[in-house]
Design an enzyme around this catalytic site. Structure first.
Site, PDB file in Angstrom:
ATOM      1  N   GLU A  50       0.840  -4.990   2.732  1.00 41.87           N
ATOM      2  CA  GLU A  50       0.247  -3.978   1.850  1.00 41.87           C
ATOM      3  C   GLU A  50      -0.052  -2.750   2.695  1.00 41.87           C
ATOM      4  OE1 GLU A  50      -3.979  -3.502  -0.500  1.00 41.87           O
ATOM      5  OE2 GLU A  50      -3.075  -5.501  -0.400  1.00 41.87           O
ATOM      6  N   ASP A  61     -12.758   1.758  -0.281  1.00 39.98           N
ATOM      7  CA  ASP A  61     -12.634   1.265   1.084  1.00 39.98           C
ATOM      8  C   ASP A  61     -13.910   1.491   1.882  1.00 39.98           C
ATOM      9  OD1 ASP A  61      -9.808   0.363   1.217  1.00 39.98           O
ATOM     10  OD2 ASP A  61      -9.444   2.430   0.606  1.00 39.98           O
TER      11      ASP A  61
END
Length: 260
Positions: A50, A61
């Site tokens: 990924e 994130d």
């Protein structure tokens, strides 16, 4: 080149059958390291890779991957640059490549053109956490299907059963189950939330479930994959790339340590 994300539902507790997806941000540590990292991930035995498309505001994130996005952007990584790198190596890649990113830069690139370029570059699927499912159904699903691209939605412990089933119906490849409501890389006590994992396993989902966020080592991976098809490791791997001048061997050793 393998464009097929074929995980399959887990049939036993054999951890060697559990799928490992390794995440890293494109353009780190240096702009042109992406291809070498891809080859290391494949050689080391991961089942999927990924790749994060750098963005200035990666809200899903945590600080490590936010920093990686910042470094990658300073290095000059762009969507076009990443797709060009992937195209140059697509015939050497046997594991599926998934791109993870945010909708604004994709829309600036042009969604349809982006999907065509992904298909031409050997990309198998996309994860875009801030694309609303209603918009996906209305405006983008057909384009993805025309370009042979899977699309993967995320669910959390707070997602209702009804919505999990809805997102599962829209997803293809797998369903990305965030292990907690935190951002990536957080040290969370919810990593082995048995009630959550039990709930997912009993819903009769169309897609196999991959667990992500907070998996740092083999013990974490084995713990979360008791009731899932596999696990996704990002922050721990990105830390290796960012904090080792000679990162190639530590990166390979880390991946091998998870499943061996």
């Amino acid at each position: 080149m393998n464009n097929n994300i074929n995980i399959g539902h887990p049939t036993s507790k054999d951890h060697h059958s559990k799928k490992l997806n390794i995440y890293f941000t494109a353009g780190i540590p240096k702009l042109n390291d992406t291809i070498e990292i891809l080859k290391i991930i494949q050689k080391s035995g991961a089942d999927y890779v990924e790749i994060g498309m750098p963005y200035s505001d990666p809200v899903a994130d945590g600080p490590v991957i936010q920093k990686a996005h910042e470094v990658a952007l300073k290095n000059g990584m762009t969507i076009a640059g990443l797709l060009g790198q992937l195209k140059s190596v697509k015939n050497e890649m046997d594991i599926p490549i998934i791109l993870m990113g945010y909708i604004n830069p994709v829309l600036r690139f042009g969604f349809e053109e982006f999907c065509k370029e992904c298909n031409d570059s050997g990309v198998s699927g996309l994860i875009i956490p801030d694309l609303p499912p209603v918009e996906f159904e209305k405006n983008y699903r057909k384009i993805l299907e025309e370009n042979n691209l899977n699309f993967i939605f995320l669910v959390t412990p707070e997602t209702s059963d009804k919505r999990i089933k809805y997102l599962d119906s829209l997803s293809s490849g797998f369903l990305y189950a965030v292990s907690s409501s935190s951002t990536t890389g957080n040290n969370t006590k919810e990593i082995n939330n048995e009630e959550y994992l039990d709930r997912l396993s009993k819903l009769g989902l169309k897609n196999p479930v991959m667990i992500g966020f907070g998996i740092k080592n083999k013990a974490d991976f084995e713990s979360v994959t008791e009731k899932a098809a596999g696990g996704i490791i990002g922050t721990a791997f990105v830390n290796i790339l960012m904090n080792n001048e000679d990162w190639a061997k530590p990166a390979e050793d880390f991946i091998r340590s998870i499943q061996n």
